[in-house]
Structure formats: structure tokens, C-alpha cells
Design an enzyme around this catalytic site. Sequence first.
Site, PDB file in Angstrom:
ATOM      1  N   CYS A   2      43.689  26.850  37.965  1.00 54.39           N
ATOM      2  CA  CYS A   2      42.847  26.227  36.964  1.00 54.39           C
ATOM      3  C   CYS A   2      41.838  25.306  37.643  1.00 54.39           C
ATOM      4  O   CYS A   2      42.170  24.527  38.522  1.00 54.39           O
ATOM      5  CB  CYS A   2      43.620  25.431  35.928  1.00 54.39           C
ATOM      6  SG  CYS A   2      44.783  26.416  34.997  1.00 54.39           S
ATOM      7  N   ARG A  27      39.768  29.278  41.395  1.00 52.55           N
ATOM      8  CA  ARG A  27      41.053  28.641  41.098  1.00 52.55           C
ATOM      9  C   ARG A  27      41.784  29.312  39.928  1.00 52.55           C
ATOM     10  O   ARG A  27      42.933  28.993  39.654  1.00 52.55           O
ATOM     11  CB  ARG A  27      40.836  27.160  40.760  1.00 52.55           C
ATOM     12  CG  ARG A  27      40.153  26.376  41.862  1.00 52.55           C
ATOM     13  CD  ARG A  27      40.002  24.939  41.460  1.00 52.55           C
ATOM     14  NE  ARG A  27      41.291  24.299  41.392  1.00 52.55           N
ATOM     15  CZ  ARG A  27      41.855  23.628  42.392  1.00 52.55           C
ATOM     16  NH1 ARG A  27      41.219  23.501  43.530  1.00 52.55           N
ATOM     17  NH2 ARG A  27      43.033  23.084  42.248  1.00 52.55           N
ATOM     18  N   TRP A  76      44.078  29.824  34.865  1.00 50.46           N
ATOM     19  CA  TRP A  76      45.063  30.788  35.386  1.00 50.46           C
ATOM     20  C   TRP A  76      46.292  30.569  34.533  1.00 50.46           C
ATOM     21  O   TRP A  76      46.935  29.524  34.601  1.00 50.46           O
ATOM     22  CB  TRP A  76      45.342  30.502  36.863  1.00 50.46           C
ATOM     23  CG  TRP A  76      46.234  31.520  37.499  1.00 50.46           C
ATOM     24  CD1 TRP A  76      45.850  32.682  38.089  1.00 50.46           C
ATOM     25  CD2 TRP A  76      47.665  31.462  37.633  1.00 50.46           C
ATOM     26  NE1 TRP A  76      46.947  33.355  38.563  1.00 50.46           N
ATOM     27  CE2 TRP A  76      48.069  32.634  38.297  1.00 50.46           C
ATOM     28  CE3 TRP A  76      48.645  30.542  37.246  1.00 50.46           C
ATOM     29  CZ2 TRP A  76      49.407  32.907  38.590  1.00 50.46           C
ATOM     30  CZ3 TRP A  76      49.971  30.820  37.537  1.00 50.46           C
ATOM     31  CH2 TRP A  76      50.342  31.993  38.201  1.00 50.46           C
ATOM     32  N   GLU A 492      47.331  42.377  48.201  1.00 51.60           N
ATOM     33  CA  GLU A 492      46.656  41.516  47.231  1.00 51.60           C
ATOM     34  C   GLU A 492      45.254  42.001  46.885  1.00 51.60           C
ATOM     35  O   GLU A 492      44.774  41.750  45.786  1.00 51.60           O
ATOM     36  CB  GLU A 492      46.640  40.046  47.689  1.00 51.60           C
ATOM     37  CG  GLU A 492      45.746  39.714  48.839  1.00 51.60           C
ATOM     38  CD  GLU A 492      45.686  38.211  49.099  1.00 51.60           C
ATOM     39  OE1 GLU A 492      45.702  37.834  50.271  1.00 51.60           O
ATOM     40  OE2 GLU A 492      45.620  37.417  48.148  1.00 51.60           O
ATOM     41  N   LYS A 611      43.275  31.024  43.754  1.00 57.76           N
ATOM     42  CA  LYS A 611      43.138  30.540  45.124  1.00 57.76           C
ATOM     43  C   LYS A 611      44.146  29.463  45.442  1.00 57.76           C
ATOM     44  O   LYS A 611      44.687  29.397  46.529  1.00 57.76           O
ATOM     45  CB  LYS A 611      41.713  30.013  45.313  1.00 57.76           C
ATOM     46  CG  LYS A 611      41.411  29.478  46.689  1.00 57.76           C
ATOM     47  CD  LYS A 611      41.133  30.609  47.627  1.00 57.76           C
ATOM     48  CE  LYS A 611      40.874  30.167  49.038  1.00 57.76           C
ATOM     49  NZ  LYS A 611      41.248  31.225  49.984  1.00 57.76           N
TER      50      LYS A 611
END
Length: 616
Positions: A2, A27, A76, A492, A611
Amino acid sequence: MCGIIGYVGPRQSQDILLAGLARLEYRGYDSAGIAVIDGDGGLGMRKRAGKLSVLRDDLASTPLADGTTGIGHTRWATHGGPTDANAHPHLADDDKLAVIHNGIIENFAELKSELMGEGVTFRSETDTEVAAAMIGREYARTGDLVSAFRAVVSRLDGAYTLLAMHKDHPGLVVGARRNSPLVIGLGEGENFLGSDVAAFVEHTRKALAIGQDEIVAITPGGVEVTDFSGAPVEVEAFEVTWDASAAEKGGWSSFMAKEVSEEPEAVANTLRGRIHEGRVEIPELDGMDEFLADIDRILVIACGTAAYAGMVGKYALETWTRVPVDVELAHEFRYRDPVLSPRTLVVSISQSGETMDTLMAVKYARARGAKTLSICNTQGATIPRESDAIVYTHAGPEVAVASTKAFVAQITALYLLALHVGRVRGAVDPVAAVEAVTELEAVPGKIARVLETEQTRIEQLAHWMADTRSVLFLGRNVGYPIALEGALKLKELAYIHAEGFAAGELKHGPIALIEPGQPVFVVVPSPRGSGEMHKKVVSNIEEIRARGARVIAIAEEGDVAVLPAADEVLRIPLAAPMFEPLLAVVPLHIFAMGLAEAKGLDVDQPRNLAKSVTVE
Ligand code: F6R
């Protein structure tokens, strides 16, 4: 996880908020929203599931009324899926109060039932809306937003950064933080709050770091920081060392492509100022000689790619300091009963400096008497602030979710640390230390050569392999963590099955995975010196080749023994074995990026990730 931004000042805030969120999107990127107190004293809010572009398009077609006080959030998801309703901001106090949040409020369920008992209804499944309702309830009693925060934070368990503004107080944004990041940006007649400096670096490089358990109130003319009990606190000022252009793509197809191209610079910048007349002296560790001379154990804690850097660092730390080193995943470390003593040096590694698992492990180690040293890439972040000593990597801002340039910078910092501690303890042979420094100084040029000579070929290879369902990676000694890193990057970014193994482990099980056509990357150690490991790895290649594997070897220039054994050979320049990981990882970063691009995937923002993992 976030991204959060707050603005107060004379300018229209919407563009500032959206530009800040664009820089914070790494983020979290499953939904985004902003709220603005407009010129007529109304509170406008818009939030949308999806990437920031969805919100941006929505605002472009139906703008909010302009206003000079605002907050913004990119999410997120933790509590509640990525929907419009669960996106932030959340409103309370009859929609006069807007709240955004990063973190997890662990006791939200019991607080929610308390509020529901009072007749409060909720529009989302989030823990954030519970905090908003509590702040709203307190505010309704006192009319004071700061004291409402103070009353509420004492009831919240978990980790959080909370920001709020109320339509009755234009020109005021209030924030609080516990175990989650928040920094202040100081402008001229305007001020900012952000999850990190990227939120406002375009407007100011003057920043203040807010400590643990503190509340901040910003107005256009000032900043007030108090602790949770209301006592004023001193805040630490710092100047951001990079400018906004460093966090922009600058013509590259992706942030990841840009950041891989910056790997040479990341190493060079991490070395800068730490080598004096051929010997390593880390100025940040001045005054620690007595302690470092006396340590009897080094424990490295980190997560993901940073933990692989730690695994590479273990070889250097043990070789040059002769102190036993353990490397442990931060989230595993804390939940057993680890043996720590005042003679243990705990080294944490974190690009973001905010990874909650690593932060908690650092706090845990410190509380049990160990000394903690943080290797970190982000100025003013929480982990360095919670540590006894800091060695910053100077890789510059890393925006792509997959860590690349920070990884090589972390290994570089660990090598510097090993040579520094080895010198202080008299454990490293001075001639070997000078040779190591010469090798280190040559690394940036050698990485640049890998990029120059191999990048196009690796990208082609990735393109041809776009349909591959599974890739294996093998390495031995310092090449083993590189195999793990190669596999993680592929998982990923390209969403395919990938596993890294120690080459010697092959015959203990993993060789059963080999079937005709199975691609296997092998990090081949140098044949120079005793060449013993080289022979063993070449034998491993032959064993898997005999079973049909398609071998892509990463081998040093001039290694001809590998040619008949491998299907493809990617070359790295000659380096002493300890320094090979810094070169061998580069083709693997390029390959993972290339394969993801060949599959049409977003390499900067892979699915389900963020991230900076600020929740446990
Ligand atoms: C992988 C990756 C992650 C991070 C991990 C730790 O490409 O980026 O595995 O390395 O989440 O993050 P930091 O270094 O910020 O603590």
C-alpha cells in the site's frame, strides 16, 4: 504494501496525489483512491478497483471538485478482495472524514462488533473502515482530529500507518504510524506525507522521518509530531539523495529493464567512499571496532532475494572474518527460540527497509541483547532506524517489484562488511584483502560487459522459450544462491514453475525431474585454480544431458571444457570465484525479464505481489 500520500498547501491537490500514487504504485496496485477537501468545504472521494490508470481515467471523465487538501492510496489487498468498496479512502462521521491505511489491524474483528453493537454499519470488508469509524466516533465527541487519533491508536493492535482528514478542517492532514512506514516532505508553504519519499520527491527533497508510535499533523505552514501520549518529539531531518528523474523510466521499456541496466552503477555507488588506499573502511561503522573484534557469531536475516544475497555473503563473511555465519529467513527466525548473545552480530538485509518480517526479527534480536546492523537501500526506512548500525546500499530507488540492482548492491555491501570486519579482527590476510578490493572495483565494468555482450542473445533465448512450462537452475558454492535467485525471478515474473538446486544435491532427488527437453540453467564455477568444483559441475551437466536436459550454462570466458556439454553457453568475464555471483546473476535477471516480456506480462508489476511487504 500500500502506498500512501497526503498533501496540504496552496496547489490543487488532485494532480499531486495522482503523480505521487504513480510513484508509489509499486507498493500495491490492485485498487486506488483519493479524497479531496474542495474549495467549498465539501469532501470529494473517488476509488476504483484495478491499477491506478483505472482511477485516473475515471477522474479524467468525471473530475472531483478541486481542493488543496487531499489524501491518496494505492492498495495491496489484505482484508477484503480488490473491489471498489474495499479500496481506500474509507469514510466515516457522516462522510465528513476520510481515512487511508497501510498495514493490518489485528483486533479489527472485535472492534467491529463493538461498533456494530452501537449501530454502525459498514460498506466494506476492510479493517481500515473499522479504524475510520473509530476515529469518526472520537472526533464527533471532541471536534479535534489529533486527539481522536490519540484515543484510537491506543486501541489498535497490529501494524498501521493511518492518514485522515476531515472536511471541517481544510488544510490539515493527520497521520499515525506503528510498524509501518510514514515520512514527511517539507515544502515551501506546503507539506506532504508519504509511505516513502517517492511520494513527494518531485516537489521537495527535504524530509523528516517519523518514529515508531508517533502522530503527525501537517498544515501548509507547519508540522507537529507527538508520541501516542501527546508529548512532542524531535524528528530526524534528512535530505533525499536522489531526484525525481531517478525514479522515472527515462525511455526504458520498463523499470526493471532500467534497473538491470543500472546494476554496474549500483555496485559502484555502494563501493564509493568505503575503499581507502586499497583497504575497506566503512565510515558508518566507526566506533564499533571493539565490538566487531569480539563477536563470536554473525546471523544474517532477510527475506526473498535479500536472503539469497545473504547466502552469497555468508561465503565472504566466513572466509574473511573467520566468524561462523548463519543465514535465516526473517519470518522463520522469530518463531523459534534462537540462541543469541551480546556477542552475536545480527545483519539484516532489506532493499525497502520496511519488510515487516525482517523488521520484527530485528526488534526480536535486539530485545534479546544482540547488536543489529542493517544493510538497506532506502534512507529513513524503519529497519535502519530500529538497528544499532546502518550500511546503506546506494543502488538508487528500485521501482520494479522484482529486486535486481539492489541484489548486486546487497552482495557488494556484504563483501565490504566482510572485509571491514576481517581487517578489524586481523582475520583477513592483507594481501588477500587488497586482491579482493581490486576484484570488487572491477565488478561494475564486468557487469557492464555482460550487459553489452549477452543481453540481446539472452533476450532471444527467452523469446524462443516463451512456451516453456518449467525451468531448473543449478549452482554450487557461491553459485547455489544464484540458482535460487534465478528460479525466484522466473516464478515471480513469468509465472512458471522454476526451482533452484545445489548441483551436488541433484543425485539425491531432483534428477528425477529431468526429462527430454527440460531446460536447466547451470552456473558453472571457474576452471582456473584447482578447478575441482568446475569438474564436478561439468559432470553434473553431463548427467542431466544424458537424460535429455537442455543445458544453458553460464560460464566464464575461455572455459572450453563446458562447450561440448552445454546446448548454450552464456559468457561472463573472468573473476575470482567469490566475485562470480555478481556477474552470473545478470544473465538470469535478463532471462526472467525477457521470458515474462515474451509472454506479454507486466514485468514491473507481477500479479499478487507488492514491492514492499509491510504485513507479516
Ligand atoms: C524478489 C523480491 C523479494 C524481496 C523480498 C525482501 O525479486 O524482490 O523477494 O527481495 O520481499 O524485500 P526487501 O529487500 O525490501 O526486504
